[in-house]
Design an enzyme around this catalytic site. Structure first.
Site, PDB file in Angstrom:
ATOM      1  N   GLU A  24       0.832  -1.219   0.000  1.00 12.05           N
ATOM      2  CA  GLU A  24       0.000   0.000   0.000  1.00 12.05           C
ATOM      3  C   GLU A  24       0.864   1.267   0.000  1.00 12.05           C
ATOM      4  O   GLU A  24       0.843   2.039   0.953  1.00 12.05           O
ATOM      5  CB  GLU A  24      -0.968  -0.011   1.192  1.00 12.05           C
ATOM      6  CG  GLU A  24      -0.261  -0.294   2.500  1.00 12.05           C
ATOM      7  CD  GLU A  24      -1.185  -0.444   3.686  1.00 12.05           C
ATOM      8  OE1 GLU A  24      -2.360  -0.764   3.514  1.00 12.05           O
ATOM      9  OE2 GLU A  24      -0.673  -0.253   4.808  1.00 12.05           O
ATOM     10  N   ARG A  29       3.220   7.697  -1.214  1.00  9.91           N
ATOM     11  CA  ARG A  29       4.137   8.738  -1.694  1.00  9.91           C
ATOM     12  C   ARG A  29       4.719   8.422  -3.076  1.00  9.91           C
ATOM     13  O   ARG A  29       4.796   9.293  -3.932  1.00  9.91           O
ATOM     14  CB  ARG A  29       5.281   8.897  -0.685  1.00  9.91           C
ATOM     15  CG  ARG A  29       6.156  10.116  -0.922  1.00  9.91           C
ATOM     16  CD  ARG A  29       7.426  10.069  -0.061  1.00  9.91           C
ATOM     17  NE  ARG A  29       7.165   9.738   1.305  1.00  9.91           N
ATOM     18  CZ  ARG A  29       6.997  10.616   2.290  1.00  9.91           C
ATOM     19  NH1 ARG A  29       7.081  11.901   2.050  1.00  9.91           N
ATOM     20  NH2 ARG A  29       6.770  10.202   3.522  1.00  9.91           N
ATOM     21  N   ARG A  33       5.166  20.579   5.053  1.00 11.66           N
ATOM     22  CA  ARG A  33       6.265  19.651   5.303  1.00 11.66           C
ATOM     23  C   ARG A  33       7.596  20.318   5.694  1.00 11.66           C
ATOM     24  O   ARG A  33       8.273  19.827   6.603  1.00 11.66           O
ATOM     25  CB  ARG A  33       6.448  18.678   4.130  1.00 11.66           C
ATOM     26  CG  ARG A  33       5.191  17.800   3.921  1.00 11.66           C
ATOM     27  CD  ARG A  33       5.390  16.703   2.881  1.00 11.66           C
ATOM     28  NE  ARG A  33       6.223  15.624   3.394  1.00 11.66           N
ATOM     29  CZ  ARG A  33       7.485  15.476   3.102  1.00 11.66           C
ATOM     30  NH1 ARG A  33       8.103  16.326   2.307  1.00 11.66           N
ATOM     31  NH2 ARG A  33       8.177  14.479   3.626  1.00 11.66           N
ATOM     32  N   TYR A  84       8.563  18.995   9.217  1.00 13.20           N
ATOM     33  CA  TYR A  84       9.609  17.951   9.230  1.00 13.20           C
ATOM     34  C   TYR A  84      10.970  18.478   8.803  1.00 13.20           C
ATOM     35  O   TYR A  84      11.875  17.676   8.582  1.00 13.20           O
ATOM     36  CB  TYR A  84       9.265  16.835   8.237  1.00 13.20           C
ATOM     37  CG  TYR A  84       7.882  16.262   8.323  1.00 13.20           C
ATOM     38  CD1 TYR A  84       7.441  15.584   9.462  1.00 13.20           C
ATOM     39  CD2 TYR A  84       7.016  16.349   7.233  1.00 13.20           C
ATOM     40  CE1 TYR A  84       6.175  15.030   9.504  1.00 13.20           C
ATOM     41  CE2 TYR A  84       5.747  15.796   7.286  1.00 13.20           C
ATOM     42  CZ  TYR A  84       5.330  15.132   8.418  1.00 13.20           C
ATOM     43  OH  TYR A  84       4.077  14.586   8.460  1.00 13.20           O
ATOM     44  N   CYS A 138       1.706  34.238   8.661  1.00 13.33           N
ATOM     45  CA  CYS A 138       2.284  35.067   9.719  1.00 13.33           C
ATOM     46  C   CYS A 138       3.033  34.190  10.699  1.00 13.33           C
ATOM     47  O   CYS A 138       2.555  33.920  11.809  1.00 13.33           O
ATOM     48  CB  CYS A 138       1.182  35.832  10.431  1.00 13.33           C
ATOM     49  SG  CYS A 138       0.375  36.946   9.312  1.00 13.33           S
ATOM     50  N   GLU A 139       4.155  33.719  10.271  1.00 12.83           N
ATOM     51  CA  GLU A 139       4.937  32.809  11.081  1.00 12.83           C
ATOM     52  C   GLU A 139       6.344  32.755  10.490  1.00 12.83           C
ATOM     53  O   GLU A 139       6.495  32.458   9.301  1.00 12.83           O
ATOM     54  CB  GLU A 139       4.251  31.432  11.031  1.00 12.83           C
ATOM     55  CG  GLU A 139       4.795  30.507  12.028  1.00 12.83           C
ATOM     56  CD  GLU A 139       3.752  29.539  12.599  1.00 12.83           C
ATOM     57  OE1 GLU A 139       2.555  29.867  12.701  1.00 12.83           O
ATOM     58  OE2 GLU A 139       4.182  28.452  12.960  1.00 12.83           O
ATOM     59  N   TYR A 175       1.375  14.263   0.392  1.00 13.23           N
ATOM     60  CA  TYR A 175       1.359  14.874   1.734  1.00 13.23           C
ATOM     61  C   TYR A 175       1.487  16.403   1.716  1.00 13.23           C
ATOM     62  O   TYR A 175       1.997  16.991   2.661  1.00 13.23           O
ATOM     63  CB  TYR A 175       2.440  14.243   2.630  1.00 13.23           C
ATOM     64  CG  TYR A 175       2.285  12.747   2.760  1.00 13.23           C
ATOM     65  CD1 TYR A 175       1.201  12.201   3.448  1.00 13.23           C
ATOM     66  CD2 TYR A 175       3.191  11.865   2.188  1.00 13.23           C
ATOM     67  CE1 TYR A 175       1.035  10.824   3.543  1.00 13.23           C
ATOM     68  CE2 TYR A 175       3.036  10.487   2.285  1.00 13.23           C
ATOM     69  CZ  TYR A 175       1.955   9.977   2.963  1.00 13.23           C
ATOM     70  OH  TYR A 175       1.787   8.622   3.066  1.00 13.23           O
TER      71      TYR A 175
HETATM   72  N1  LLP Z   1       0.358   2.246   5.044  1.00  9.25           N
HETATM   73  C1  LLP Z   1       0.304   2.723   6.291  1.00  9.25           C
HETATM   74  C2  LLP Z   1      -0.264   1.930   7.350  1.00  9.25           C
HETATM   75  C3  LLP Z   1       0.812   4.012   6.561  1.00  9.25           C
HETATM   76  O1  LLP Z   1       0.754   4.465   7.794  1.00  9.25           O
HETATM   77  C4  LLP Z   1       1.356   4.790   5.502  1.00  9.25           C
HETATM   78  C5  LLP Z   1       1.858   6.131   5.747  1.00  9.25           C
HETATM   79  C6  LLP Z   1       1.362   4.237   4.208  1.00  9.25           C
HETATM   80  C7  LLP Z   1       0.873   2.953   4.011  1.00  9.25           C
HETATM   81  C8  LLP Z   1       1.914   4.986   3.014  1.00  9.25           C
HETATM   82  O2  LLP Z   1       3.258   5.250   3.148  1.00  9.25           O
HETATM   83  P1  LLP Z   1       4.073   5.932   1.940  1.00  9.25           P
HETATM   84  O3  LLP Z   1       4.177   4.932   0.821  1.00  9.25           O
HETATM   85  O4  LLP Z   1       3.311   7.111   1.503  1.00  9.25           O
HETATM   86  O5  LLP Z   1       5.382   6.278   2.534  1.00  9.25           O
HETATM   87  N2  LLP Z   1       3.072  12.953   6.485  1.00  9.25           N
HETATM   88  C9  LLP Z   1       4.359  12.290   6.327  1.00  9.25           C
HETATM   89  C10 LLP Z   1       4.183  10.852   5.915  1.00  9.25           C
HETATM   90  C11 LLP Z   1       3.346  10.070   6.888  1.00  9.25           C
HETATM   91  C12 LLP Z   1       3.147   8.652   6.437  1.00  9.25           C
HETATM   92  C13 LLP Z   1       2.116   8.009   7.260  1.00  9.25           C
HETATM   93  N3  LLP Z   1       1.813   6.685   6.881  1.00  9.25           N
HETATM   94  C14 LLP Z   1       5.180  13.072   5.308  1.00  9.25           C
HETATM   95  O6  LLP Z   1       4.724  14.098   4.815  1.00  9.25           O
HETATM   96  O7  LLP Z   1       6.309  12.702   5.013  1.00  9.25           O
END
Ligand code: LLP
Length: 440
Positions: free
Chosen positions: A293, A296, A333, A337, A364-365, A393
């Site tokens: 799944e 990104r 982001r 982060y 404003c930050e 994201y």
């Molecule tokens: N499956 C589960 C259970 C997850 O928690 C996530 C991401 C994914 C799949 C997808 O992961 P990906 O392939 O997108 O890495 N907001 C953060 C990223 C948080 C990811 C949360 N979970 C950012 O902007 O880097």
């Protein structure tokens, strides 16, 4: 910059994406503007699914819709035969609005509300990934109400943790996600599901982190998971029919990251599928259906954000700020982060870099900085800044901070463009506001 597929500089010296000149896009849609290359998204989906089928033969790919969620993306996923991962009532509702068949969706979350579970089950969600013992009772009760059985996976915590370039195998059991193998929690949850009236135990899920470059981390997760599956099979006579190995494949943001094309992205999937096939053979376990799944890596590099340069503040000998008509409300982001991005002037893409500037948002930050110290041609008011790899994201984490309206999202494909999400209006901002509170 990772120019590839339809992302390129055209003969006019303008940035082009999906066959559309970004200068024309800005004339048509204005800025700030999220632009998503639909064909890139479709290509990655097809390539991932094909890789699973080729290397393992028995599985599917789900899109983690938290990375970028709107009705149109579920339409694309449905058309591509993809599954989706949803994590809230809002994502489920959006998928339903788009006519997505929920039997190809699985529902995640460490604190799913009863109302969300009800929405999911009453609409025939394919799988629920259980992350709490109480949730098992809630699902059982709701299934009674609708007289249905519900396939579930147990979210496990295999103790493999990965962060970008590093991964570690830990004995840490303090994550808010998943049931640990080590302390018996996972087995307890599985047994509770098996003993329930309406839940059908299908298998296990794990997700070891996000933006992970090291493919060995995924292979290690497969190893730990299949050891546990073997243990269940031998010691408990419990068969795992399905394994979901999460997402987390890293994408290119800046020069310190590897540049991958779609085929190279498939190597993440290949590593997982291959490790699983080898483990099935060597450990003599029943071959489970494989689900992944990623989020990104499907949408991240498909997206760019276009902004206009507004005020320029030159603090002589100290720093020069280019203020853009967006910021932390459309891309949180960097502030959240310390995430790094690359950008160019999209209308002068071949011009020589002449100066180092900081691209500041309009909130404003002081922390609302999109890119610190970037080399660009000498910019003027009205120049177009394109920030790359904003497909994941950014829109999904956007907010109305400072009562800024959210930029629209357009899809581009083969020289054509259209709204996926229309621009928000000021009226949208006050729609639910009460002018004078009536107390009772
Ligand atoms: N499956 C589960 C259970 C997850 O928690 C996530 C991401 C994914 C799949 C997808 O992961 P990906 O392939 O997108 O890495 N907001 C953060 C990223 C948080 C990811 C949360 N979970 C950012 O902007 O880097």
């Amino acid at each position: 910059m990772n120019y590839k597929d339809t992302l390129k500089i055209n003969e006019k010296g303008h940035l082009e994406i999906g066959g559309c000149d970004t200068v024309d896009l800005v004339k048509k849609y204005s800025t700030p503007l999220y632009v998503m290359d639909e064909s890139y998204i479709r290509n990655v989906c097809r390539a991932y699914t094909k890789t699973i089928k080729k290397v393992y033969g028995y599985g599917d790919c789900a899109y983690a819709s938290k990375a970028f969620c709107c009705a149109a993306i579920y339409t694309v996923m449905q058309e591509e035969g993809m599954h989706v991962d949803v994590v809230s009532g809002g994502e489920i509702y959006t998928a339903l609005k788009a006519g997505f068949d929920l039997k190809n969706a699985h529902f995640h979350g460490n604190n799913k509300y009863e109302s969300e579970l009800d929405l999911a089950i009453s609409n025939g969600i394919g799988t629920i990934v259980v992350d709490n013992l109480d949730e098992i009772d809630m699902i059982d009760k709701i299934c009674d109400k609708y007289n249905v059985k519900q396939n579930v996976l147990i979210r496990s915590n295999p103790g493999v943790e990965a962060h970008t370039h590093e991964y570690i195998q830990t004995t840490r059991i303090d994550s808010k996600f998943g049931f640990s193998f080590k302390n018996g929690d996972c087995l307890e949850a599985i047994k509770k599901v098996i003993a329930s009236k309406n839940l059908v135990f299908k298998g296990l899920h794990c997700h070891i982190g996000s933006q992970i470059f090291d493919k060995n981390a995924f292979a290690l997760a497969v190893d730990v998971m299949t050891d546990y599956i073997k243990k269940l099979q031998v010691e408990e006579n419990i068969i795992v029919d399905e394994i979901n190995l999460g997402g987390g494949y890293a994408v290119y943001y800046t020069e310190s990251d590897p540049k991958y094309n779609v085929e190279q992205y498939c190597e993440y999937v290949e590593t997982i599928a291959d490790a699983l096939q080898k483990a099935v053979d060597s450990k003599n376990i029943k071959k489970p259906y494989l689900m992944i799944e990623p989020g990104r890596s499907i949408v991240g590099e498909a997206g760019i954000t276009l902004y206009s340069v507004g005020n320029i503040k030159d603090i002589k000998g100290v720093k020069k700020y280019l203020a853009i008509d967006g910021g932390m409300y459309d891309n949180i982001r960097p502030a959240l982060y310390d995430a790094k991005y690359e950008a160019i002037l999209a209308n002068r893409a071949n011009d020589k870099n002449e100066e180092i500037v900081t691209i500041a948002g309009k909130c404003c930050e002081s922390g609302d900085i999109i890119i610190k110290d970037i080399e660009l041609p000498k910019a003027n008011r009205g120049d177009i800044v394109a920030v790359f790899t904003t497909g994941a994201y950014c829109y999904s984490m956007a907010s109305n901070y400072n009562r800024n309206v959210l930029p629209p999202v357009i899809f581009v494909n083969n020289g054509k463009s259209g709204y996926a999400v229309k621009p928000q209006t000021y009226e949208d901002l006050v729609r639910n506001d009460i002018i004078k509170v009536e107390m009772e």
